[in-house]
Scaffold this active site. Structure first.
Site, PDB file in Angstrom:
ATOM      1  N   GLU A  26      20.094  38.521  53.668  1.00  0.00           N
ATOM      2  CA  GLU A  26      21.379  38.055  54.183  1.00  0.00           C
ATOM      3  C   GLU A  26      21.230  36.720  54.920  1.00  0.00           C
ATOM      4  O   GLU A  26      22.096  35.866  54.838  1.00  0.00           O
ATOM      5  CB  GLU A  26      22.020  39.103  55.100  1.00  0.00           C
ATOM      6  N   CYS A 179      37.278  37.594  39.989  1.00  0.00           N
ATOM      7  CA  CYS A 179      38.304  36.847  40.721  1.00  0.00           C
ATOM      8  C   CYS A 179      37.720  35.507  41.153  1.00  0.00           C
ATOM      9  O   CYS A 179      37.511  35.246  42.323  1.00  0.00           O
ATOM     10  CB  CYS A 179      38.757  37.686  41.925  1.00  0.00           C
ATOM     11  N   CYS A 186      42.355  38.543  35.705  1.00  0.00           N
ATOM     12  CA  CYS A 186      43.084  39.748  36.145  1.00  0.00           C
ATOM     13  C   CYS A 186      43.024  40.873  35.105  1.00  0.00           C
ATOM     14  O   CYS A 186      42.991  42.048  35.468  1.00  0.00           O
ATOM     15  CB  CYS A 186      44.527  39.400  36.466  1.00  0.00           C
ATOM     16  N   CYS A 189      40.262  43.158  35.878  1.00  0.00           N
ATOM     17  CA  CYS A 189      40.095  43.485  37.297  1.00  0.00           C
ATOM     18  C   CYS A 189      40.576  44.906  37.609  1.00  0.00           C
ATOM     19  O   CYS A 189      41.714  45.269  37.284  1.00  0.00           O
ATOM     20  CB  CYS A 189      40.865  42.484  38.149  1.00  0.00           C
ATOM     21  N   CYS A 195      47.411  44.281  43.216  1.00  0.00           N
ATOM     22  CA  CYS A 195      47.246  42.891  43.638  1.00  0.00           C
ATOM     23  C   CYS A 195      48.567  42.122  43.560  1.00  0.00           C
ATOM     24  O   CYS A 195      49.191  42.053  42.507  1.00  0.00           O
ATOM     25  CB  CYS A 195      46.186  42.228  42.759  1.00  0.00           C
TER      26      CYS A 195
HETATM   27  S1  SF4 Z   1      44.029  41.114  40.004  1.00  0.00           S
HETATM   28 FE1  SF4 Z   1      44.016  40.050  41.958  1.00  0.00          FE
HETATM   29  S2  SF4 Z   1      41.982  40.453  42.768  1.00  0.00           S
HETATM   30 FE2  SF4 Z   1      41.933  40.930  40.592  1.00  0.00          FE
HETATM   31  S3  SF4 Z   1      41.273  39.056  39.572  1.00  0.00           S
HETATM   32 FE3  SF4 Z   1      43.503  39.035  39.599  1.00  0.00          FE
HETATM   33  S4  SF4 Z   1      43.985  37.912  41.437  1.00  0.00           S
HETATM   34 FE4  SF4 Z   1      41.893  38.550  41.661  1.00  0.00          FE
END
Ligand code: SF4
Length: 345
Positions: A26, A179, A186, A189, A195
């Site tokens: 870290e 992201c 998205c 995701c 989101c």
């Molecule tokens: S859904 Fe939201 S968190 Fe996921 S990639 Fe798209 S903008 Fe990013």
């Protein structure tokens, strides 16, 4: 967490349970890219396999292994923190936030990251990736203090209490792989349905990118002052940028000053000697986070054999001894330009 279990990045410190190694990774990862850290991480562990070995080491040996990774305060702070843990905590890294956070070089992020990964303490570790993911989740344009607190609260509510370290790393990986700053994938995701930015045409506009700042540039001149096949190096004060590293005497060229005059002046100020300048090297350029420099070096000889007097620790070294001392990267770039065989006087 399912997404993370399948898609997590393979990194040398992933799956690690030794708090010392987790802490080290870290610290190395602060302001430094993962790919660069891997090499240093292994090199360091080979030389310093335990916190005890770090505490016992000389600062200069640690800086030599850290050489090239930058932000040398991290290394010095890690050293004093290691000594504190050995002395005050019997070598056991404290797992309480207040105690660990109080060690040198530990900020909120590092404390949360280390404690969540090493000891399962349920603390959100908000790095740049997580900040971006959460700004998009909450549709935040600007990360003000207030908005940062919102992000923190949201994460405190949602952090997986049984796997807090994995939770933090899952969000970091999501930010790194899905992201992305300029491209939010998205469709891939796992958070898409919650989101808020994903419901807009351009999720990437959250948060608004910070304007890149222009950084100042300085012209610098340094001297290789030769004496009997050795040249002079000085150790930088710890409180300064690149503190604890060694360098050639010299400094910034003032406005309307020639490099030659500047070097004679700087050497007089730093070492209280007069020098005769010889050949100079081609300039090199180097960029640090807050400024950039162009550096040229001159070969020099002492004017009347007077002894060097400097407030900084100093050594006369042969070119072969360069590898024994930690130098800033800019110095190494300069050394690479010098033909020591031919130019040694
Ligand atoms: S859904 Fe939201 S968190 Fe996921 S990639 Fe798209 S903008 Fe990013």
């Amino acid at each position: 967490m399912n997404w993370y279990d399948i898609n997590k990045r393979t990194l040398p410190w992933r799956g690690e349970s030794d708090p010392y190694r987790i802490w080290l990774s870290e610290i190395m990862l602060q302001q430094t890219q993962t790919q660069r850290v891997s090499h240093y991480y292994f090199k360091w562990l080979k030389r310093f396999p335990s916190l005890k070995s770090v505490a016992k080491a000389k600062e200069e040996s640690l800086l030599k292994v850290w050489e090239g990774l930058g932000y040398y305060n991290r290394c010095r702070n890690f050293h004093s923190a290691a000594k504190t843990v050995i002395k005050d905590y019997n070598g056991k890294i404290p797992n309480e936030f207040e105690l660990f956070r109080a060690l040198p070089g530990i900020g909120d992020y590092t404390a949360a990251a280390v404690l969540s990964i090493a000891f399962d303490v349920p603390l959100p570790a908000i790095d740049g990736n997580i900040k971006r993911v959460m700004a998009r989740m909450l549709r935040i344009k600007t990360i003000t203090k207030y908005n940062f607190r919102r992000v923190q609260k949201e994460l405190e509510n949602f952090i997986d209490k049984t796997r807090p370290g994995d939770f933090n790393q899952a969000l970091m990986d999501l930010g790194n792989q899905v992201c992305r700053p300029n491209q939010a994938h998205c469709y891939a995701c796992p958070m898409k349905s919650f989101c808020r930015a994903a419901q807009t045409d351009h999720p990437e506009q959250y948060p608004r990118p910070e304007l890149s700042k222009d950084i100042p540039h300085y012209d610098v001149v340094v001297g290789l002052i030769w004496k009997k096949g050795r040249f002079l190096i000085l150790k930088r004060e710890n409180r300064k940028h690149l503190g604890g590293l060694w360098e050639l005497p010299g400094g910034k060229i003032d406005y309307r000053e020639s490099p030659e005059k500047a070097l004679i002046r700087e050497i007089k100020e730093e070492c209280n000697v007069d020098v005769i300048l010889g050949k100079n090297t081609d300039p090199i350029k180097h960029r640090y986070s807050h400024f950039a420099i162009t550096v040229r070096a001159f070969h020099c000889q002492l004017y009347n054999g007077k002894k060097v007097f400097s407030n900084q620790p100093n050594r006369w070294i042969t070119p072969q001894q360069i590898i024994e001392f930690p130098f800033p990267k800019a110095n190494h770039k300069l050394f690479a330009k010098i033909n020591f065989e031919a130019d040694n006087v």
